[in-house]
Enzyme design. Structure first.
Site, PDB file in Angstrom:
ATOM      1  N   LYS A  31      -1.183   2.570  -4.935  1.00  0.00           N
ATOM      2  CA  LYS A  31      -0.477   2.982  -3.713  1.00  0.00           C
ATOM      3  C   LYS A  31       0.191   1.777  -3.056  1.00  0.00           C
ATOM      4  O   LYS A  31       1.350   1.836  -2.656  1.00  0.00           O
ATOM      5  CB  LYS A  31      -1.470   3.606  -2.726  1.00  0.00           C
ATOM      6  CG  LYS A  31      -0.869   3.844  -1.353  1.00  0.00           C
ATOM      7  CD  LYS A  31      -1.879   4.378  -0.366  1.00  0.00           C
ATOM      8  CE  LYS A  31      -2.680   3.316   0.330  1.00  0.00           C
ATOM      9  NZ  LYS A  31      -2.075   2.743   1.542  1.00  0.00           N
ATOM     10  N   ASN A  32      -0.551   0.684  -2.942  1.00  0.00           N
ATOM     11  CA  ASN A  32      -0.026  -0.459  -2.195  1.00  0.00           C
ATOM     12  C   ASN A  32       1.071  -1.220  -2.937  1.00  0.00           C
ATOM     13  O   ASN A  32       1.694  -2.111  -2.374  1.00  0.00           O
ATOM     14  CB  ASN A  32      -1.164  -1.425  -1.813  1.00  0.00           C
ATOM     15  CG  ASN A  32      -1.992  -0.873  -0.662  1.00  0.00           C
ATOM     16  OD1 ASN A  32      -1.671   0.179  -0.111  1.00  0.00           O
ATOM     17  ND2 ASN A  32      -3.052  -1.575  -0.313  1.00  0.00           N
ATOM     18  N   ARG A  90       1.683   2.618   8.508  1.00  0.00           N
ATOM     19  CA  ARG A  90       2.098   1.282   8.878  1.00  0.00           C
ATOM     20  C   ARG A  90       3.120   0.671   7.910  1.00  0.00           C
ATOM     21  O   ARG A  90       4.087   0.037   8.330  1.00  0.00           O
ATOM     22  CB  ARG A  90       0.830   0.427   8.918  1.00  0.00           C
ATOM     23  CG  ARG A  90       1.021  -0.904   9.467  1.00  0.00           C
ATOM     24  CD  ARG A  90      -0.260  -1.696   9.422  1.00  0.00           C
ATOM     25  NE  ARG A  90       0.092  -3.088   9.327  1.00  0.00           N
ATOM     26  CZ  ARG A  90       0.489  -3.817  10.345  1.00  0.00           C
ATOM     27  NH1 ARG A  90       0.525  -3.298  11.549  1.00  0.00           N
ATOM     28  NH2 ARG A  90       0.836  -5.063  10.174  1.00  0.00           N
ATOM     29  N   CYS A 149      -3.627   3.154   9.902  1.00  0.00           N
ATOM     30  CA  CYS A 149      -5.086   3.149  10.030  1.00  0.00           C
ATOM     31  C   CYS A 149      -5.521   2.463  11.314  1.00  0.00           C
ATOM     32  O   CYS A 149      -4.961   1.428  11.698  1.00  0.00           O
ATOM     33  CB  CYS A 149      -5.716   2.401   8.862  1.00  0.00           C
ATOM     34  SG  CYS A 149      -5.769   3.340   7.356  1.00  0.00           S
ATOM     35  N   ARG A 196      -3.135  -4.486  14.509  1.00  0.00           N
ATOM     36  CA  ARG A 196      -2.404  -4.951  13.331  1.00  0.00           C
ATOM     37  C   ARG A 196      -0.974  -5.194  13.748  1.00  0.00           C
ATOM     38  O   ARG A 196      -0.118  -4.358  13.585  1.00  0.00           O
ATOM     39  CB  ARG A 196      -2.494  -3.914  12.215  1.00  0.00           C
ATOM     40  CG  ARG A 196      -3.889  -3.776  11.684  1.00  0.00           C
ATOM     41  CD  ARG A 196      -3.970  -2.678  10.655  1.00  0.00           C
ATOM     42  NE  ARG A 196      -3.478  -3.072   9.366  1.00  0.00           N
ATOM     43  CZ  ARG A 196      -3.453  -2.248   8.311  1.00  0.00           C
ATOM     44  NH1 ARG A 196      -3.858  -1.013   8.432  1.00  0.00           N
ATOM     45  NH2 ARG A 196      -3.017  -2.672   7.146  1.00  0.00           N
ATOM     46  N   LEU A 213       4.353 -11.502  12.583  1.00  0.00           N
ATOM     47  CA  LEU A 213       4.686 -12.412  11.477  1.00  0.00           C
ATOM     48  C   LEU A 213       5.841 -11.861  10.634  1.00  0.00           C
ATOM     49  O   LEU A 213       6.635 -12.618  10.089  1.00  0.00           O
ATOM     50  CB  LEU A 213       3.456 -12.670  10.607  1.00  0.00           C
ATOM     51  CG  LEU A 213       2.276 -13.304  11.373  1.00  0.00           C
ATOM     52  CD1 LEU A 213       1.057 -13.476  10.466  1.00  0.00           C
ATOM     53  CD2 LEU A 213       2.682 -14.657  11.958  1.00  0.00           C
ATOM     54  N   ASP A 237     -10.026  -4.049   1.355  1.00  0.00           N
ATOM     55  CA  ASP A 237      -9.931  -2.613   1.074  1.00  0.00           C
ATOM     56  C   ASP A 237     -11.110  -2.091   0.248  1.00  0.00           C
ATOM     57  O   ASP A 237     -11.194  -0.891  -0.005  1.00  0.00           O
ATOM     58  CB  ASP A 237      -8.613  -2.289   0.351  1.00  0.00           C
ATOM     59  CG  ASP A 237      -7.419  -2.376   1.285  1.00  0.00           C
ATOM     60  OD1 ASP A 237      -7.616  -2.474   2.504  1.00  0.00           O
ATOM     61  OD2 ASP A 237      -6.279  -2.341   0.780  1.00  0.00           O
ATOM     62  N   ILE A 262     -10.602 -10.349   7.327  1.00  0.00           N
ATOM     63  CA  ILE A 262      -9.175 -10.012   7.373  1.00  0.00           C
ATOM     64  C   ILE A 262      -8.833  -9.188   8.623  1.00  0.00           C
ATOM     65  O   ILE A 262      -7.880  -9.498   9.324  1.00  0.00           O
ATOM     66  CB  ILE A 262      -8.724  -9.217   6.117  1.00  0.00           C
ATOM     67  CG1 ILE A 262      -9.174  -9.917   4.830  1.00  0.00           C
ATOM     68  CG2 ILE A 262      -7.207  -8.988   6.128  1.00  0.00           C
ATOM     69  CD1 ILE A 262      -8.498 -11.217   4.513  1.00  0.00           C
ATOM     70  N   ARG A 264      -4.492  10.319   1.536  1.00  0.00           N
ATOM     71  CA  ARG A 264      -3.479   9.273   1.710  1.00  0.00           C
ATOM     72  C   ARG A 264      -3.558   8.247   0.578  1.00  0.00           C
ATOM     73  O   ARG A 264      -2.545   7.676   0.204  1.00  0.00           O
ATOM     74  CB  ARG A 264      -3.700   8.531   3.033  1.00  0.00           C
ATOM     75  CG  ARG A 264      -3.359   9.340   4.254  1.00  0.00           C
ATOM     76  CD  ARG A 264      -3.443   8.471   5.485  1.00  0.00           C
ATOM     77  NE  ARG A 264      -2.696   7.242   5.290  1.00  0.00           N
ATOM     78  CZ  ARG A 264      -2.919   6.106   5.954  1.00  0.00           C
ATOM     79  NH1 ARG A 264      -3.860   6.048   6.848  1.00  0.00           N
ATOM     80  NH2 ARG A 264      -2.187   5.050   5.713  1.00  0.00           N
TER      81      ARG A 264
HETATM   82  C1  UD1 Z   1      -1.864  -4.597   3.286  1.00  0.00           C
HETATM   83  C2  UD1 Z   1      -2.429  -3.362   2.627  1.00  0.00           C
HETATM   84  C3  UD1 Z   1      -3.797  -3.035   3.196  1.00  0.00           C
HETATM   85  C4  UD1 Z   1      -4.711  -4.240   3.072  1.00  0.00           C
HETATM   86  C5  UD1 Z   1      -4.063  -5.483   3.678  1.00  0.00           C
HETATM   87  C6  UD1 Z   1      -4.864  -6.752   3.458  1.00  0.00           C
HETATM   88  C7  UD1 Z   1      -0.524  -2.020   2.003  1.00  0.00           C
HETATM   89  C8  UD1 Z   1       0.262  -0.768   2.212  1.00  0.00           C
HETATM   90  N1  UD1 Z   1      -1.525  -2.238   2.849  1.00  0.00           N
HETATM   91  O1  UD1 Z   1      -1.715  -4.307   4.677  1.00  0.00           O
HETATM   92  O2  UD1 Z   1      -4.334  -1.924   2.475  1.00  0.00           O
HETATM   93  O3  UD1 Z   1      -5.926  -3.987   3.759  1.00  0.00           O
HETATM   94  O4  UD1 Z   1      -2.756  -5.690   3.101  1.00  0.00           O
HETATM   95  O5  UD1 Z   1      -5.077  -6.965   2.104  1.00  0.00           O
HETATM   96  O6  UD1 Z   1      -0.268  -2.761   1.090  1.00  0.00           O
HETATM   97  N2  UD1 Z   1      -1.140  -9.869  10.718  1.00  0.00           N
HETATM   98  C9  UD1 Z   1      -0.662 -10.429  11.877  1.00  0.00           C
HETATM   99  N3  UD1 Z   1       0.668 -10.325  12.136  1.00  0.00           N
HETATM  100  C10 UD1 Z   1       1.524  -9.694  11.289  1.00  0.00           C
HETATM  101  C11 UD1 Z   1       1.031  -9.129  10.105  1.00  0.00           C
HETATM  102  C12 UD1 Z   1      -0.313  -9.221   9.837  1.00  0.00           C
HETATM  103  O7  UD1 Z   1      -1.409 -11.008  12.662  1.00  0.00           O
HETATM  104  O8  UD1 Z   1       2.730  -9.631  11.599  1.00  0.00           O
HETATM  105  C13 UD1 Z   1      -2.582  -9.964  10.414  1.00  0.00           C
HETATM  106  C14 UD1 Z   1      -3.272  -8.609  10.344  1.00  0.00           C
HETATM  107  O9  UD1 Z   1      -3.644  -8.150  11.615  1.00  0.00           O
HETATM  108  C15 UD1 Z   1      -4.460  -8.930   9.473  1.00  0.00           C
HETATM  109  C16 UD1 Z   1      -3.894  -9.969   8.498  1.00  0.00           C
HETATM  110  O10 UD1 Z   1      -2.731 -10.500   9.106  1.00  0.00           O
HETATM  111  O11 UD1 Z   1      -5.476  -9.531  10.249  1.00  0.00           O
HETATM  112  C17 UD1 Z   1      -3.546  -9.428   7.126  1.00  0.00           C
HETATM  113  O12 UD1 Z   1      -2.714  -8.304   7.268  1.00  0.00           O
HETATM  114  P1  UD1 Z   1      -1.620  -7.920   6.166  1.00  0.00           P
HETATM  115  O13 UD1 Z   1      -1.935  -8.658   4.917  1.00  0.00           O
HETATM  116  O14 UD1 Z   1      -0.274  -8.089   6.746  1.00  0.00           O
HETATM  117  O15 UD1 Z   1      -1.908  -6.385   5.951  1.00  0.00           O
HETATM  118  P2  UD1 Z   1      -0.853  -5.250   5.596  1.00  0.00           P
HETATM  119  O16 UD1 Z   1       0.267  -5.827   4.818  1.00  0.00           O
HETATM  120  O17 UD1 Z   1      -0.548  -4.472   6.810  1.00  0.00           O
END
Ligand code: UD1
Length: 430
Positions: free
Chosen positions: A22-23, A101, A125, A130, A134, A315, A337, A407
């Site tokens: 999925k991801n 998201r 979720c 989140r 960044l 995950d 994380i 999902r």
């Molecule tokens: C993706 C995955 C999710 C997985 C996560 C971490 C998909 C669709 N989802 O989510 O299943 O749990 O990676 O492996 O692929 N952060 C910030 N600012 C930002 C972006 C992120 O502070 O702009 C923080 C988040 O709150 C979190 C960390 O960075 O603490 C990692 O998040 P991120 O790797 O971005 O997760 P997703 O890409 O949303």
């Protein structure tokens, strides 16, 4: 809303085919916005999140077709064709983006190709805050102006994006996907520092390269991109879902038995497989996938800390916690994380688990037996942790709100019942 009924106690025996990830499928589908030409993706899983993204892309003008007939709903791995010939709308509205998201990531290809995008701030979720700061930082570095207005991000780059140095202060998968897609169509050279190394990032980069992007270093923490003026269509197969594979591996470690996870690739989840082995299961890589067995021996308590790839994936944290509820002894699970990714603790407790929270740690004291109960799925991974616990619980568990499972897990009840578990879906009345 549908529910899932599970009667615990059966060992798992047989073969579970692992679906496309999925991801990986989600960012790959979003990458179709980068080109006028057709992007064909093979091995796309049939999931609620994928269907939702199809609607979102359709809103922007992406033409979508699926190969072959839908065989009474039983066909599950699709080959899909996505063609963003003309982008008719650069707006991604709240009612769609708020449900998932990852759909926010459309902002990158839209601004890169069209010079503008208006995308609702995301939902998804409920696992702690989140933010998208960044992702926006990366687009700003690439020359986009960003404004936030009434819950929408408005990104503009009327003269196109330009290459830049992007340093992520924290590893972000979505941030890396965003930077990769945007930089592929920017003028000049981009260097992404502290990039996510997750296999799904590599899969996206591989597909972008097939589309004509010039990317070096995906899978390492520094990625370099040389922008090109246009991207073309491509044909790409989505990589197997390491989270699904890890989930079923833990289910087998929990119930005992012998299962082949067909098509799973061990190198995509080595750290999780290592922890599962320490709990007492045996893991063998075969040329068909990963074979997981546990016979006789009990479950050993093992400590675990989540980390970006190649560390233990967040995950799979909830699923590992479910496994540890039946371990001999106490294990300490640390989540690094996401804050607040412990919503499954309360629900696991309803089945008789003993878990104490201390900040970012859960201390799980293994118990002799779990007992079935009605429980509620709160998010995608949490809900499947309840399924794992239920498979080893005495009596009947009803998992409510299985929307979350749909999902992210393709045909979960079919895959488990084919291996001997007593699992069925109860359709909601009416
Ligand atoms: C993706 C995955 C999710 C997985 C996560 C971490 C998909 C669709 N989802 O989510 O299943 O749990 O990676 O492996 O692929 N952060 C910030 N600012 C930002 C972006 C992120 O502070 O702009 C923080 C988040 O709150 C979190 C960390 O960075 O603490 C990692 O998040 P991120 O790797 O971005 O997760 P997703 O890409 O949303």
């Amino acid at each position: 809303m549908d529910r899932i009924r599970i009667v615990g106690g059966n060992k798992l025996q047989g073969t579970i085919p692992i679906s496309g990830a999925k991801n990986a499928a989600l960012p790959l589908m979003i990458a179709s916005l980068l080109t006028r030409e057709r992007l064909t993706l093979k091995n796309v899983p049939e999931l609620a999140d994928v269907n939702l993204l199809v609607r979102i892309l359709g809103n922007h003008g992406v033409d979508y077709a699926v190969d072959g007939k839908r065989n009474g709903g039983s066909q599950h791995a699709h080959t899909v064709h996505l063609t963003a010939g003309d982008i008719v709308d650069t707006l991604a509205p709240y009612d769609l983006v708020s449900r998932m998201r990852a759909s926010f990531w459309v902002v990158a290809p839209l601004v890169a190709r069209m010079g503008e995008a208006k995308v609702s701030l995301p939902g998804g979720c409920a696992i702690g805050t989140r933010p998208v700061d960044l992702l926006l930082m990366a687009l700003e570095k690439l020359g986009a102006t960003i404004e936030i207005e009434a819950g929408y991000v408005i990104a503009k780059a009327p003269k196109g994006l330009r290459g830049a140095e992007i340093s992520f202060p924290k590893v972000t998968v979505g941030g890396t996907h965003t930077a990769l897609m945007a930089a592929s169509l920017a003028h000049g050279h981009t260097v992404i520092h502290n990039a996510a190394r997750e296999p799904e990032v590599v899969d996206l980069a591989d597909c972008l390269i097939k589309m004509g992007a010039r990317i070096k270093g995906a899978g390492h923490s520094t990625i370099e991109v040389e922008g090109v003026a246009n991207l073309s269509g491509a044909y790409h197969t989505v990589l197997p879902d390491r989270i699904e594979a890890g989930t079923y591996a833990m289910a087998v470690a929990m119930t005992g038995g012998d299962v082949l996870l067909e098509g799973a690739r061990p190198e995509l989840l080595q750290s999780a497989l290592d922890r599962i082995e320490e709990t007492g299961a045996s893991i063998d890589a075969t040329n068909q996938g990963i074979r997981v067995r546990r016979n006789g021996a009990g479950i050993a308590a093992v400590d675990m800390t989540t980390a970006p790839f190649p560390g233990f994936p967040t995950d799979l944290q909830a699923q590992f916690m479910a496994l540890m509820t039946r371990a001999k002894g106490t294990s300490r699970i640390t989540e690094t994380i996401f804050e607040n990714r412990f919503m499954h603790v309360q629900e696991l407790a309803r089945l008789g688990a003993r878990i104490r929270l201390e900040g970012d740690q859960a201390i799980v004291e293994g118990v002799e037996r779990l007992e079935g109960a009605p429980v509620m799925a709160t998010d995608l991974r949490a809900s499947v942790s309840l399924v794992i616990a239920a498979l080893a619980a005495e009596g009947e568990t009803i998992v409510n709100r299985v929307y979350h499972l749909d999902r992210g897990f393709e045909r979960l009840e079919h895959k488990l019942s084919a291996c001997g578990a007593e699992v069925e879906r109860l359709a909601s009345p009416g």
